[in-house]
Design an enzyme around this catalytic site. Structure first.
Site, PDB file in Angstrom:
ATOM      1  N   SER A  11       0.836  -1.201   0.000  1.00 52.32           N
ATOM      2  CA  SER A  11       0.000   0.000   0.000  1.00 52.32           C
ATOM      3  C   SER A  11       0.871   1.252   0.000  1.00 52.32           C
ATOM      4  O   SER A  11       0.348   2.354  -0.089  1.00 52.32           O
ATOM      5  CB  SER A  11      -0.872   0.011   1.247  1.00 52.32           C
ATOM      6  OG  SER A  11      -0.040   0.060   2.384  1.00 52.32           O
ATOM      7  N   CYS A  73       2.653  -6.806   1.811  1.00 47.78           N
ATOM      8  CA  CYS A  73       1.703  -6.052   2.632  1.00 47.78           C
ATOM      9  C   CYS A  73       0.873  -7.069   3.398  1.00 47.78           C
ATOM     10  O   CYS A  73       0.249  -7.943   2.782  1.00 47.78           O
ATOM     11  CB  CYS A  73       0.806  -5.228   1.702  1.00 47.78           C
ATOM     12  SG  CYS A  73      -0.585  -4.427   2.502  1.00 47.78           S
ATOM     13  N   CYS A 183       2.667  -5.613  10.256  1.00 51.69           N
ATOM     14  CA  CYS A 183       2.430  -4.703   9.132  1.00 51.69           C
ATOM     15  C   CYS A 183       3.816  -4.375   8.585  1.00 51.69           C
ATOM     16  O   CYS A 183       4.738  -4.101   9.377  1.00 51.69           O
ATOM     17  CB  CYS A 183       1.734  -3.440   9.634  1.00 51.69           C
ATOM     18  SG  CYS A 183       1.727  -2.077   8.440  1.00 51.69           S
ATOM     19  N   THR A 184       3.968  -4.427   7.269  1.00 48.94           N
ATOM     20  CA  THR A 184       5.318  -4.280   6.712  1.00 48.94           C
ATOM     21  C   THR A 184       5.875  -2.856   6.862  1.00 48.94           C
ATOM     22  O   THR A 184       7.063  -2.639   6.695  1.00 48.94           O
ATOM     23  CB  THR A 184       5.371  -4.719   5.238  1.00 48.94           C
ATOM     24  OG1 THR A 184       4.416  -3.962   4.485  1.00 48.94           O
ATOM     25  CG2 THR A 184       5.076  -6.197   5.106  1.00 48.94           C
ATOM     26  N   HIS A 185       5.022  -1.901   7.198  1.00 48.84           N
ATOM     27  CA  HIS A 185       5.530  -0.554   7.492  1.00 48.84           C
ATOM     28  C   HIS A 185       6.244  -0.497   8.859  1.00 48.84           C
ATOM     29  O   HIS A 185       7.126   0.329   9.060  1.00 48.84           O
ATOM     30  CB  HIS A 185       4.388   0.469   7.548  1.00 48.84           C
ATOM     31  CG  HIS A 185       3.907   0.962   6.213  1.00 48.84           C
ATOM     32  ND1 HIS A 185       3.195   0.178   5.356  1.00 48.84           N
ATOM     33  CD2 HIS A 185       4.021   2.176   5.616  1.00 48.84           C
ATOM     34  CE1 HIS A 185       2.877   0.895   4.269  1.00 48.84           C
ATOM     35  NE2 HIS A 185       3.373   2.107   4.413  1.00 48.84           N
TER      36      HIS A 185
END
Ligand code: DGL
Length: 262
Positions: A11, A73, A183-185
């Site tokens: 995203s 994501c 969450c990959t963030h």
């Protein structure tokens, strides 16, 4: 086919934490990374919207000739990969919160999962917790607002510190000793989170596991790139190039983020 690129999408810029591990393990592979920052955060969207964004990103990557797609994501992985696998023939690698290693390593038998709302309410997350966290208390926490702050470049800000405290301190009160970044963030916040929760808390993400899984599938499918040519790394964003550029610079200062409308 072996020399075709691997496609990755997120995203936004979070999937760069997965990209980094995949590129490190598979430096020969050509990779195309898509940051759908225009539509971030996915975590607050409906399942239908998440699937539609994932289809759009996949089709763009397939039109660019990708041989395999890493859905970098968690929100898209938990909500859309089943549909993508039904619809398209290429292999898909999905990211999954590291619940299993967290449960195995926990001494207090309390683990925390920080993830988006979309991931935490997905069936897949529930099933994974049921399967791998038997006898362990799982404390789920929605990381509301974190992705938006990261995407707008406010990683080191008072607002970020306040949110991280708000989300992690109640988990500490429940005696968590393992914190899963679902969450990959969030690995972009790792050092800040570690400082807040203390060194005794083990923080887990799934980047390395995803890279290993990508290698296994490429090998199985006879898709590994054995060419000796220098690999090509492409990074596209449909919104904020600066923030993507900032993070890819840290991997290799010669990498360039490019604008693409999708
Ligand atoms: N990096 C995405 C994930 O792993 C962020 C989701 C979002 O955009 O809310 O879930």
């Amino acid at each position: 086919m072996q020399e075709s690129p691997i496609g990755m999408f997120d995203s936004g810029i979070g999937g760069i934490t997965i990209y980094k591990e995949v590129h490190q393990l598979l430096p020969n592979e050509n990779i195309i990374y898509l940051a759908d920052s225009k539509n971030a955060p996915y975590g607050e969207k409906s399942k239908k919207e998440i699937i539609d964004f994932s289809i759009k990103n996949t089709e763009l990557l397939l039109n660019k000739g990708c041989k395999l797609i890493v859905v970098a994501c968690n929100t898209a992985s938990t909500n859309a990969v089943a549909t993508l696998r039904e619809k398209y023939d290429v292999p898909f690698i999905r990211v999954q919160p590291a619940i299993k290693p967290a449960a195995l390593q926990s001494k207090t038998k309390v683990i925390g999962i920080l993830a988006t709302e979309g991931t935490l309410k997905s069936d897949l997350l529930w099933e994974t917790s049921q399967k791998f966290a038997q006898g362990v208390t799982v404390v789920n926490q929605v990381g509301d607002g974190l992705v938006a702050l990261i995407e707008s470049g406010k990683i080191y800000s008072d607002k970020m510190t306040a949110l991280l405290k708000k989300y992690t301190f109640p988990m500490l009160e429940k005696n968590m000793d393992q914190l899963v970044l679902g969450c990959t963030h969030y690995p972009l916040l790792r050092s800040q989170i570690q400082k807040l929760v203390g060194k005794h808390i083990n923080i887990l993400d799934s980047g390395e596991a995803i890279a290993r899984q990508t290698k296994v599938i490429l090998t199985q499918e006879n898709l590994l790139n054995n060419s000796q040519d220098k690999s090509i790394q492409k990074f596209y964003s449909n919104k904020n190039l600066e923030i993507l550029q900032y993070f890819i610079n840290q991997i290799n200062p010669s990498f360039k983020a490019e604008k693409l409308d999708f």
